[in-house]
Design an enzyme around this catalytic site. Structure first.
Site, mmCIF file in Angstrom:
data_model
loop_
_atom_site.group_PDB
_atom_site.id
_atom_site.type_symbol
_atom_site.label_atom_id
_atom_site.label_comp_id
_atom_site.label_asym_id
_atom_site.label_seq_id
_atom_site.Cartn_x
_atom_site.Cartn_y
_atom_site.Cartn_z
ATOM 1 N N ASP A 17 0.709 -1.340 0.031
ATOM 2 C CA ASP A 17 -0.019 -0.188 0.021
ATOM 3 C C ASP A 17 0.888 1.246 -0.122
ATOM 4 O O ASP A 17 1.897 1.239 0.377
ATOM 5 C CB ASP A 17 -1.013 -0.014 1.293
ATOM 6 C CG ASP A 17 -1.955 1.034 1.215
ATOM 7 O OD1 ASP A 17 -2.338 1.241 -0.024
ATOM 8 O OD2 ASP A 17 -2.591 1.594 2.278
ATOM 9 N N GLY A 18 0.114 2.114 -0.444
ATOM 10 C CA GLY A 18 0.917 3.747 -0.555
ATOM 11 C C GLY A 18 1.413 4.373 -1.720
ATOM 12 O O GLY A 18 1.957 5.297 -1.859
ATOM 13 N N ASN A 19 1.067 3.574 -2.995
ATOM 14 C CA ASN A 19 1.533 4.061 -4.292
ATOM 15 C C ASN A 19 1.002 5.429 -4.369
ATOM 16 O O ASN A 19 1.903 6.391 -5.011
ATOM 17 C CB ASN A 19 1.144 2.972 -5.235
ATOM 18 C CG ASN A 19 2.065 1.868 -5.111
ATOM 19 O OD1 ASN A 19 3.000 1.310 -5.304
ATOM 20 N ND2 ASN A 19 1.004 0.703 -4.649
ATOM 21 N N ARG A 21 -0.037 7.845 -2.243
ATOM 22 C CA ARG A 21 0.424 8.855 -1.492
ATOM 23 C C ARG A 21 1.903 9.158 -1.709
ATOM 24 O O ARG A 21 2.329 10.210 -1.743
ATOM 25 C CB ARG A 21 0.276 8.175 -0.211
ATOM 26 C CG ARG A 21 -0.976 8.347 0.574
ATOM 27 C CD ARG A 21 -1.114 7.695 1.969
ATOM 28 N NE ARG A 21 -1.061 6.204 1.875
ATOM 29 C CZ ARG A 21 -0.764 5.538 2.793
ATOM 30 N NH1 ARG A 21 -0.533 6.048 4.050
ATOM 31 N NH2 ARG A 21 -1.142 4.072 2.548
ATOM 32 N N TRP A 22 2.642 7.845 -2.027
ATOM 33 C CA TRP A 22 4.080 8.198 -2.545
ATOM 34 C C TRP A 22 4.171 9.058 -3.758
ATOM 35 O O TRP A 22 5.067 10.023 -3.699
ATOM 36 C CB TRP A 22 4.666 6.714 -2.811
ATOM 37 C CG TRP A 22 6.210 7.007 -3.085
ATOM 38 C CD1 TRP A 22 7.280 6.792 -2.196
ATOM 39 C CD2 TRP A 22 6.721 6.971 -4.359
ATOM 40 N NE1 TRP A 22 8.413 7.006 -2.896
ATOM 41 C CE2 TRP A 22 8.316 7.087 -4.278
ATOM 42 C CE3 TRP A 22 6.180 7.458 -5.776
ATOM 43 C CZ2 TRP A 22 8.950 7.197 -5.358
ATOM 44 C CZ3 TRP A 22 6.988 7.367 -6.535
ATOM 45 C CH2 TRP A 22 8.504 7.315 -6.544
ATOM 46 N N ASN A 65 -11.225 -1.417 -5.923
ATOM 47 C CA ASN A 65 -10.401 -0.503 -6.302
ATOM 48 C C ASN A 65 -10.907 0.065 -7.952
ATOM 49 O O ASN A 65 -10.159 1.066 -8.078
ATOM 50 C CB ASN A 65 -8.858 -1.086 -6.546
ATOM 51 C CG ASN A 65 -8.172 -1.255 -5.215
ATOM 52 O OD1 ASN A 65 -7.267 -2.214 -5.099
ATOM 53 N ND2 ASN A 65 -8.560 -0.450 -4.187
ATOM 54 N N ARG A 68 -12.188 3.746 -8.660
ATOM 55 C CA ARG A 68 -11.292 4.789 -8.868
ATOM 56 C C ARG A 68 -11.344 5.352 -10.085
ATOM 57 O O ARG A 68 -11.880 4.676 -11.104
ATOM 58 C CB ARG A 68 -9.942 4.193 -8.262
ATOM 59 C CG ARG A 68 -9.508 4.033 -7.002
ATOM 60 C CD ARG A 68 -8.352 3.636 -6.590
ATOM 61 N NE ARG A 68 -8.055 3.145 -5.267
ATOM 62 C CZ ARG A 68 -7.037 2.571 -4.646
ATOM 63 N NH1 ARG A 68 -5.801 2.530 -5.169
ATOM 64 N NH2 ARG A 68 -7.100 2.320 -3.254
#
Length: 208
Positions: A17-19, A21-22, A65, A68
Site C-alpha cells: 500500500d501507499g503508491n 500517497r508516494w 479499487n 477509482r
C-alpha cells in the site's frame, strides 16, 4: 543481507500500500505511483527466496479499487501485468487469482489464472499467488475460488494502515499482522528483515 532466524513463515501475504500517497509526495500524479512499486516487489521476492520461504501472495488490486478514476484503474492494471511478467522470469510457480469475468481483469493475465495448482510443490520452487481484481465477496460467492491457497502465516502491510482490506479472509484467520509505516515504493530489505525478526517473538498457537 539475510539475517539468521529460527522460525521461517512458510507463507507470507504482501499488501503493498501507499503508491498514490508516494506519488503525491514526489509531485507526481496519483496514477504514476503504481509503476514505482514494481522493482520493490521483485526485490522482496528475491529476498524471500533467500530465506527459504515457500510461498508469497501479493495483493495486486481489488474489485473495489476499480471504482477509482479511470486513469488510476488503467495504471494499476498495467502495473499488475508488468509485475506478473517480471515475476515469471524468476523460476517460480505463478498463479493469478481474481474475478476473470469482469472487464477490470486484464486479458493479458487470463493464461495465468487458468493454471492448475499442483497438490504439492517442489522444495526448490517458490510459489507466488497474485491477487488481481480480487474481492472477498466474489471469492465467497464462487465457492471460495481461492481455496487452493494455503493458510497464511504472516501478513506484511506497507503504508501504515492497520487493516486487511478484504485480503483472503479464510487464509488469514490465524495470520500474524505486521505494519510498516513506509510507503510501498520505498521498500527496503531491512523492512522485510525486521518483519521476520518480529515474527520470531509471536506466540503462534493456532488456537491451541
Amino acid at each position: 543481507m539475510v539475517i539468521l532466524v529460527k522460525r521461517i513463515p512458510k507463507h507470507i501475504g504482501i499488501i503493498p500500500d501507499g503508491n498514490r500517497r508516494w506519488a503525491e509526495k514526489k509531485g507526481l500524479k496519483k496514477e504514476e505511483g503504481y509503476a514505482y512499486g514494481l522493482e520493490a516487489g521483485l526485490k522482496l521476492l528475491q529476498t524471500a527466496r533467500n530465506y527459504g520461504i515457500r510461498e508469497l501472495t501479493y495483493y495486486g488490486f481489488t474489485v473495489d479499487n476499480c471504482k477509482r478514476p479511470k486513469e488510476q484503474v488503467t495504471a494499476f492494471s498495467q502495473a499488475c501485468v508488468m509485475a506478473v511478467k517480471m515475476i515469471e522470469k524468476e523460476n517460480v510457480e505463478l498463479h493469478v487469482i481474481g474475478n476473470t469475468g469482469s472487464p477490470c481483469f486484464p486479458v493479458e493475465l487470463l493464461p495465468y489464472a487458468c493454471c492448475k495448482r499442483e497438490p504439492d510443490c517442489d522444495k526448490e520452487t517458490l510459489r507466488i499467488n497474485f491477487l488481481v481484481n480480487y474481492g472477498w465477496e466474489w471469492d465467497m460467492k464462487n465457492n471460495w475460488a481461492s481455496s487452493e491457497i494455503p493458510r497464511i502465516d504472516l501478513v506484511i502491510r506497507w503504508g501504515g494502515m492497520c487493516r486487511l482490506s478484504g485480503f483472503l479472509p479464510i487464509q488469514t484467520v490465524y495470520s500474524d499482522f505486521y505494519i510498516i509505516k513506509e510507503l510501498w515504493p520505498d521498500y527496503e530489505e531491512k523492512q522485510f528483515d525486521d518483519a521476520l525478526q518480529w515474527y520470531q517473538k509471536q506466540d503462534v498457537t493456532l488456537g491451541g
